[in-house]
Design a protein around this motif. Structure first.
Motif, mmCIF file in Angstrom:
data_model
loop_
_atom_site.group_PDB
_atom_site.id
_atom_site.type_symbol
_atom_site.label_atom_id
_atom_site.label_comp_id
_atom_site.label_asym_id
_atom_site.label_seq_id
_atom_site.Cartn_x
_atom_site.Cartn_y
_atom_site.Cartn_z
ATOM 1 N N THR A 206 0.713 -1.266 -0.087
ATOM 2 C CA THR A 206 0.296 -0.027 0.079
ATOM 3 C C THR A 206 0.727 1.263 0.036
ATOM 4 O O THR A 206 0.253 2.252 -0.630
ATOM 5 C CB THR A 206 -1.007 -0.090 1.116
ATOM 6 N N TRP A 209 2.309 2.014 -3.672
ATOM 7 C CA TRP A 209 1.176 2.424 -4.389
ATOM 8 C C TRP A 209 0.821 3.675 -3.955
ATOM 9 O O TRP A 209 0.592 4.556 -4.884
ATOM 10 C CB TRP A 209 0.059 1.277 -4.210
ATOM 11 N N LEU A 245 -5.410 -0.780 -6.621
ATOM 12 C CA LEU A 245 -4.377 -1.708 -5.923
ATOM 13 C C LEU A 245 -5.009 -2.863 -6.108
ATOM 14 O O LEU A 245 -4.070 -3.820 -6.268
ATOM 15 C CB LEU A 245 -4.208 -1.303 -4.531
#
Length: 254
Positions: A206, A209, A245
């Protein structure tokens, strides 16, 4: 040249005007001396770090420290026609201004339906955002109010839940785009509170991203979401230069 955005108008109740926001701002605005601002900044920062769930203190910190970042956001909104319309019309997002029953009936994978589902799944209401109190400039006050009211839409279109991992991820995108100190501190210090499994996902997936999206995507605060409720989410992502994602938003929303 970038193409002009398609306007999607379903679900808008145009009850809010410039004058309405001005009256609301005057009602809640609290002028501060330099000393009072310094004390509020220090106190809200300390409490926010100790308890990141104190939304009132985080809001206070954002208002007392955010002027340079709000100027940056204002200039970015002024740089494109969609942002200019937001600043001109000063729309609000709450249950009085948005027809959520219409959003509920929209097809799946539209922006409006995604936002509606996010609110329901995460038990969130758009009426919970506090009024801006400590920003002296009316335009900057509106930018801060707008940021608060579209924060949940950011979560929805980025397919991020309201878990600590989801909040930290969205905060990184917001920090890079808005430069608001409260977003930067929330991104940095929020990550410290992640559990081991969350931290591993954060570092491996995460965070990279979010850094990419924050730097490469269109300026999300300058998007007139109320005109786009019917827009397919895949089309919105493509236009905004957002690569999700994951593809299955339901797995992230729950």
């Amino acid at each position: 040249m970038p193409r002009s955005p398609v306007k999607y108008n379903l679900g808008i109740r145009r009850l809010s005007t410039q004058q309405a926001f001005l009256e609301d701002y005057k009602k809640h605005h609290v002028p501060l001396s330099s000393l009072q601002r310094a004390v509020l900044t220090a106190g809200s920062a300390a409490i926010s770090l100790a308890n990141p769930y104190r939304g009132d203190m985080i809001a206070c910190l954002g208002e007392t420290t955010g002027r340079p970042a709000l100027i940056h956001c204002l200039q970015r909104m002024q740089s494109n026609p969609e942002g200019q319309r937001i600043l001109s019309q000063r729309p609000r997002i709450n249950t009085s201004t948005v027809d959520f029953s219409s959003l509920k009936r929209l097809p799946h994978n539209t922006l409006g339906k995604t936002y509606y589902d996010f609110l329901k799944v995460n038990n969130v209401t758009p009426d919970s955002r506090p009024h801006v109190k400590f920003v002296d400039d009316i335009e900057l006050a509106y930018v801060m109010q707008r940021y608060r009211e579209v924060h949940d839409i950011f979560h929805a279109v980025l397919l991020m839940p309201t878990t600590m991992l989801g909040e930290v991820t969205v905060k990184w995108v917001e920090a890079l785009q808005t430069r608001l100190p409260m977003c930067i501190s929330g991104a940095i210090f929020g990550a410290i509170r992640l559990r081991p499994k969350q931290r591993q996902m954060y570092l491996n997936h995460t965070l990279p991203w979010a850094l990419t999206i924050g730097q490469r995507s269109n300026f999300l605060l300058g998007i007139y979401f109320e005109e786009r409720w019917e827009q397919p989410l895949d089309e919105f992502h493509k236009e905004m230069n957002i690569v999700p994602l994951v593809k299955n938003n339901q797995s992230l929303m729950r």
